[in-house]
Design a protein around this motif. Structure first.
Motif: not given
Length: 253
Positions: A126-130
């Motif tokens: 989630d962090f790397t996608k956002q």
């Protein structure tokens, strides 16, 4: 004014031989590749020997090559789709090498590669996608463990590769529709000649219309001149007739 506006509109509508490409700074996979380069540099400084290990140079160079070839490919894409595709594929290969280096690091040290079964996997995804910007990641560079940093690196490599694949498919579709620089140059020349031919035909029509109007005006002028000459002759004739009549009346008195 209408003619000038028409010419300006035609010039504005003329296709450019340079293909419109996104700014490389705005490409999400470039932004992630910049994160990868800076993170790899810190990773090597923190967790790999400073001397005697070629892995450091290989990882940093692979990360840099990925980032720089995206920049060069995007710039060259303005004139050469083939060059853009080649350089982006070089970037993909470099990112693939870096991914393998992170993978080897974790395996050789018996550290886990996070999967969906790991509770840390989804928050990392989630962090790397956002987040794409370096400023989003830098605060963690000195906080993450080697395991955390390597897994984030692996994930970013996969994401960059997937994004670049999608982008390359789009470039391929554009190339099929528009061709390369040779095709765009041919189209630009063809369109220019067509515009010149259309303008020439328009001017020839205007000249023909003006010639017709001039001929009609000359005819009308000739009719008016003939009518004037006739009126003048009749007026002169009437004048002399009346003058003779006056003289005749004077003699009879």
């Amino acid at each position: 004014m209408a003619s000038e506006k028409s010419e300006q509109e035609k010039k504005a509508a003329s296709p450019s031989i340079f293909r419109s490409v996104p700014k490389w700074q705005d490409l999400r996979f470039y932004q992630k590749s910049e994160v990868l380069y800076q993170m790899t540099f810190v990773f090597c400084e923190r967790f790999l020997p400073k001397h005697g290990d070629r892995t450091v140079d290989q990882m940093v160079q692979a990360a840099r090559s990925g980032k720089q070839n995206i920049v060069e490919g995007s710039e060259d894409g303005k004139t050469s789709t083939a060059m853009e595709v080649n350089l982006l594929n070089v970037a993909r290969s470099s990112i693939g090498e870096l991914r393998q280096d992170f993978d080897d690091y974790l395996k050789s040290r018996h550290l886990p590669i996070w999967t969906r079964a790991d509770e840390r996997f989804q928050p990392m995804q989630d962090f790397t996608k956002q987040h794409n910007l370096l400023s989003d990641y830098e605060p963690y560079f000195q906080q993450w463990t080697a395991e955390e940093m390597a897994n984030v690196g692996l994930t970013l490599c996969y994401q960059v590769d997937a994004m670049m694949n999608k982008y390359l498919k789009g470039v391929e579709e554009i190339f099929i529709k528009e061709g390369g620089v040779k095709e765009r140059m041919h189209k630009a020349r063809t369109d220019y000649r067509r515009q010149q031919d259309e303008r020439l035909a328009e001017l020839e029509r205007m000249v023909l219309q003006l010639q017709q109007q001039l001929a009609a005006a000359q005819e009308e002028s000739a009719r008016w001149k003939a009518a004037y000459d006739d009126l003048k002759q009749r007026a002169v004739k009437a004048y002399y007739q009346q003058k003779e009549e006056i003289e005749e009346l004077k003699r009879r008195r």
